[in-house]
Design an enzyme around this catalytic site. Structure first.
Site, short mmCIF file in Angstrom:
data_model
loop_
_atom_site.label_atom_id
_atom_site.label_comp_id
_atom_site.label_asym_id
_atom_site.label_seq_id
_atom_site.Cartn_x
_atom_site.Cartn_y
_atom_site.Cartn_z
N ARG A 122 37.39 38.82 29.69
CA ARG A 122 38.73 38.47 29.80
C ARG A 122 39.30 38.51 31.05
O ARG A 122 40.25 37.56 31.52
CB ARG A 122 39.52 39.62 29.06
CG ARG A 122 40.19 40.70 29.55
CD ARG A 122 40.28 41.80 28.46
NE ARG A 122 39.24 41.80 27.73
CZ ARG A 122 38.92 41.86 26.42
NH1 ARG A 122 40.26 41.65 25.59
NH2 ARG A 122 37.89 42.17 25.53
N THR A 123 38.94 39.47 32.21
CA THR A 123 39.60 39.33 33.31
C THR A 123 39.14 38.15 34.06
O THR A 123 40.05 37.38 34.67
CB THR A 123 39.11 40.47 34.22
OG1 THR A 123 39.64 41.78 33.52
CG2 THR A 123 39.66 40.70 35.55
N LYS A 167 18.11 38.05 43.93
CA LYS A 167 16.95 37.83 44.68
C LYS A 167 17.10 38.93 46.00
O LYS A 167 16.13 38.71 47.04
CB LYS A 167 16.92 36.45 45.44
CG LYS A 167 16.73 35.30 44.38
CD LYS A 167 16.77 33.81 44.73
CE LYS A 167 17.09 33.00 43.42
NZ LYS A 167 17.74 31.64 44.10
N ARG A 173 35.16 41.19 41.54
CA ARG A 173 34.88 42.26 40.71
C ARG A 173 33.35 42.68 41.02
O ARG A 173 32.55 41.94 41.45
CB ARG A 173 34.66 41.98 39.31
CG ARG A 173 34.08 43.24 38.55
CD ARG A 173 34.28 42.87 37.00
NE ARG A 173 35.71 43.27 36.59
CZ ARG A 173 36.08 43.50 35.37
NH1 ARG A 173 35.18 43.47 34.42
NH2 ARG A 173 37.47 43.53 35.13
N HIS A 183 41.50 48.86 39.43
CA HIS A 183 41.55 47.40 38.99
C HIS A 183 43.26 46.92 38.87
O HIS A 183 43.95 47.11 37.87
CB HIS A 183 41.06 47.47 37.45
CG HIS A 183 41.06 46.23 36.92
ND1 HIS A 183 41.28 45.09 37.44
CD2 HIS A 183 40.37 46.00 35.60
CE1 HIS A 183 41.13 44.12 36.51
NE2 HIS A 183 40.62 44.62 35.45
#
Lengths: 310, 424
Positions: free
Chosen positions: A62-63, A90, A112, A140
């Protein structure tokens, strides 16, 4: 009415670093964008020629979609990056990954990341505006902004209002950002959950603590119910989901026993039957879907205000 | 090597010359004359910074020297250079190398090295094989080969039974066990001190009790075993108090504190700067005050540089991914003068850096007297300087004060007929 028309900061790293005036300016701006996104033509040209990179080093549905929609409705050019499809696997460092993306002339970064403070680290080393879309167990900020914005819509000015946050406070960036935001807006905040999921020093942030769900529901005007973050628990903080749901979950019978209406919120994704019963999530008490709608407007406001100051 | 040190303020607690200002003439590595206005001579080098001090050489009791196996962080050569620049004439090397120093040949590898005879390395042997915390090492063998003490270094010994057997075993040769106390099941993934700051940062905390539980355990084990124990790098007020009580009951326990914990508190990490990420973590202002009080009243015997060189690949990272530790040999003295000048007098400092470490390891104590071999540190309490990148002698740059202006500077060390000038 806010007196400033510009945010006091170049980045939105956390609510901790915003002023009350910043928050009120974001709300005011979000209000106008909310009108925009309910028009038949939902798009405005405010971020034309601005390139935004959405960097998700941790899963999000959702974010990520909410930010992407907000960016597109502001006419920004958008690139998406998620850790699973990237060179992070990697062994590339965060700084290298981001510098590579910035070398392609990106103006703003929405990120994020699982490490608390990752955005601070980045802000010291790169020039673009940075918006924190969640950094581990730290903050957040846009979630807290949309939560407070949604609360205000339901119960009016938050000064003096009683807001309870339920659940896994220990592993929750949403809880921390909510606490900082609600404190700045003058609300009274209480956290409620099993003692093992409440940080020992949480009172130092200016909140009350309770382990009694019914008593806290009785006390509050708004109940913000957090998700049990099983993925962040490397050791057992409570014995079973069954017991958690039984003693700390919120169900219809509990709400009915209060004898007063309260507003129920959840940042999602919800674990039905654990922290919140379906008959609560889908009830008239719940504003979970309004939160999602407001999320787009609030993120448009944050992007717009940061871009305007560039 | 000949050198004339002019008007040095002599810091030698307990000795006749303590507190006096004298010229010291060093000839062929010995103190040849002590007096006032000693004559200059052609070709005789002079050190004459106004306000300079002299003491016997300083000893650090536990540095990561990187060698063998971690030479990208530090080598015995760079560690020696950093130590000399920081005023040290001897450095005890922690065993956390690759391989671990847990047998005779490892101990010999460390002790046969020295930095141009200026800085002696004192090997600390591991208590357990591979520092894994399980099986005790051949400590008698290592002691015979030159190990000055036994410790698992950065790895606190978790197993109480192993700790007990180590404390008992070293009694065979009057040995010393060193433990840096931390219960890892309690600290579980902690990054910084658990408290107001960690809560607001959303970082897992290391509660003070994680240290205190182990201090209490070790003191109980020590009392039972009737042995000798050094608790390294204490960080909490509670730990200091427990050591104070244990000493007053006559237990053979000593303690040290890292310069970082004396100078900074938990607020230093609030901006997620990994150069303040250390173990033990920076704690509350009250803990810092208790540590300073502990140094002043002698509860804490020794101040350590707690030198942990790290390459930027493991340090210049997101805070929770970065390794613990900072360099310290070159900056200990300057940190103490820049931040603690109101707290710490020269006498206490020299006691904690020169006399008590030698007592801990049972090393001979040099004297500042005519006819004695010269093992000296010359330092200036007020000289200002910048710890610049180009001046760093350690191979690593993970210092919180890199590029910062500091007050107080070691000017050089003299040992084994050699002189190292830190200003050169």
């Amino acid at each position: 009415m806010a007196t400033v028309q510009q945010l006091s900061t170049k980045h939105v790293l956390g609510i901790k670093y915003l002023t009350e005036a910043d928050i009120r300016l974001i709300f005011e701006t979000a209000q106008s964008f909310k009108e925009v996104i309910n028009r038949p033509i939902k798009k405005v040209p405010s971020l034309r020629d601005v390139t935004v990179a959405n960097l998700f080093f941790e899963n999000s549905t959702r974010t990520r979609i909410s930010f992407e929609l907000a960016e597109k409705r502001l006419s920004a050019d958008v690139v998406n990056f998620s850790a699973s499809s990237s060179s992070v696997k990697k062994g590339e460092t965060l700084l290298d990954t981001v510098n590579n993306i910035l070398a392609m002339k990106v103006d703003m970064v929405v990120m994020r990341h699982p490490a608390p403070g990752a955005h601070h680290f980045l802000a010291k080393h790169i020039d673009a505006n940075i918006i924190n879309a969640g950094d581990g167990t730290h903050e957040h900020p846009t979630q807290a902004l949309l939560d407070a914005f949604s609360m205000q819509e339901k119960v009016g000015d938050l000064a003096g209002k009683h807001i309870a946050i339920f659940g896994d406070i220990l592993h929750s960036r949403v809880a921390l950002s909510n606490i900082f935001c609600l404190n700045k807006l003058g609300a009274k905040v209480r956290v409620c959950g099993p003692p093992t999921l409440i940080p020992k020093h949480i009172r130092s942030l200016g909140v009350d603590v309770s382990h009694d769900v019914w008593d806290t529901l009785q006390w509050c005007d708004v109940a913000n119910i957090l998700r049990i973050q099983l993925e962040r628990q490397d050791i057992k903080y409570f014995p079973s989901l069954r017991e958690y749901g039984q003693y700390f979950g919120i169900n219809r019978a509990l709400l009915d026993s209060l004898g007063k209406p309260i507003v129920v919120m959840h940042p999602g994704p919800i674990n039905r039957g654990v922290e919140i019963a379906s008959d609560v999530a889908d009830s008239g008490h719940s504003i979970i879907l309004q939160q999602v709608e407001n999320g787009v407007a609030v993120r448009m406001a944050v992007l717009y205000l940061l871009a305007a100051a560039r | 090597m000949d050198l004339l040190i002019r008007n040095a303020h002599i810091v030698a607690p307990g000795e006749d010359l303590h507190g006096e200002e004298k010229d010291l003439l060093i000839r062929d590595g010995y103190i040849a004359a002590i007096g006032e206005n000693l004559p200059s001579a052609p070709g005789l080098e002079e050190l004459s910074y106004k306000g300079q001090c002299a003491s016997i050489g300083w000893v650090d009791i536990g540095a990561q020297v990187g060698d063998p196996g971690l030479e990208h962080r530090e080598t015995l050569h760079t560690a020696g250079a950093a130590a000399a620049a920081g005023g040290f004439t001897a450095v005890a090397a922690l065993p956390n190398t690759q391989p671990v120093i847990d047998d005779k040949s490892g101990v010999q590898y460390i002790s046969k090295n020295a930095y141009g005879k200026l800085v002696q390395f004192l090997p600390i042997g591991a208590i357990t094989q591979g520092c894994k915390g399980l099986d005790i090492t051949e400590m008698i063998d290592m002691q015979r080969a030159g190990a000055v003490a036994f410790s698992d270094g950065e790895k606190p010994l978790q197993h109480a039974g192993v700790m007990l057997r180590a404390l008992e075993y070293v009694k065979a040769f009057g040995g010393l066990v060193i433990n840096q106390p931390l219960d890892k099941l309690v600290s579980h993934g902690g990054q910084v001190h658990e408290g107001r700051v960690s809560t607001a940062m959303g970082l897992a905390g290391v509660p003070a009790i994680a240290e205190e539980i182990m201090v209490r355990r070790d003191l109980h084990l020590l009392e039972y075993a009737e042995s000798r124990l050094h608790l390294a790098n204490l960080s909490t007020a509670g730990a200091v108090q427990m050591v104070r009580e244990a000493k007053s009951r006559g237990l053979q326990v000593t303690a040290s504190v890292s310069i970082m914990n004396l100078v900074y508190d938990e607020t230093a990490v609030a901006d997620f700067d990994s150069n303040f990420k250390v173990m033990p973590p920076l704690r509350r202002a009250e803990d810092r005050a208790a540590l300073l009080a502990g140094v002043k009243d002698g509860t804490i015997d020794i101040i350590s540089a707690h030198h942990v060189p790290l390459e930027e690949e493991v340090k210049k990272l997101e805070f929770s991914y970065a390794d613990f530790g900072v360099t310290g040999l070159e900056t200990l003295y300057a940190l103490s003068r820049t931040y603690l000048s109101d707290w710490l007098d020269a006498e206490t400092l020299v006691q904690a850096l020169a006399y008590n470490p030698r007592k801990l390891f049972g090393l001979p104590v040099p004297h500042i007297a005519v006819g004695q071999p010269a093992e000296l540190t010359i330092f200036h309490p007020d000289m200002e300087w910048v710890y610049e990148r180009g001046r760093v002698r350690s191979r690593s740059l993970n210092s919180p004060v890199l590029g910062q202006r500091l007050k107080g500077r070691p000017l050089g060390v003299i040992n084994n007929n050699q002189f190292f000038s830190a200003l050169a």
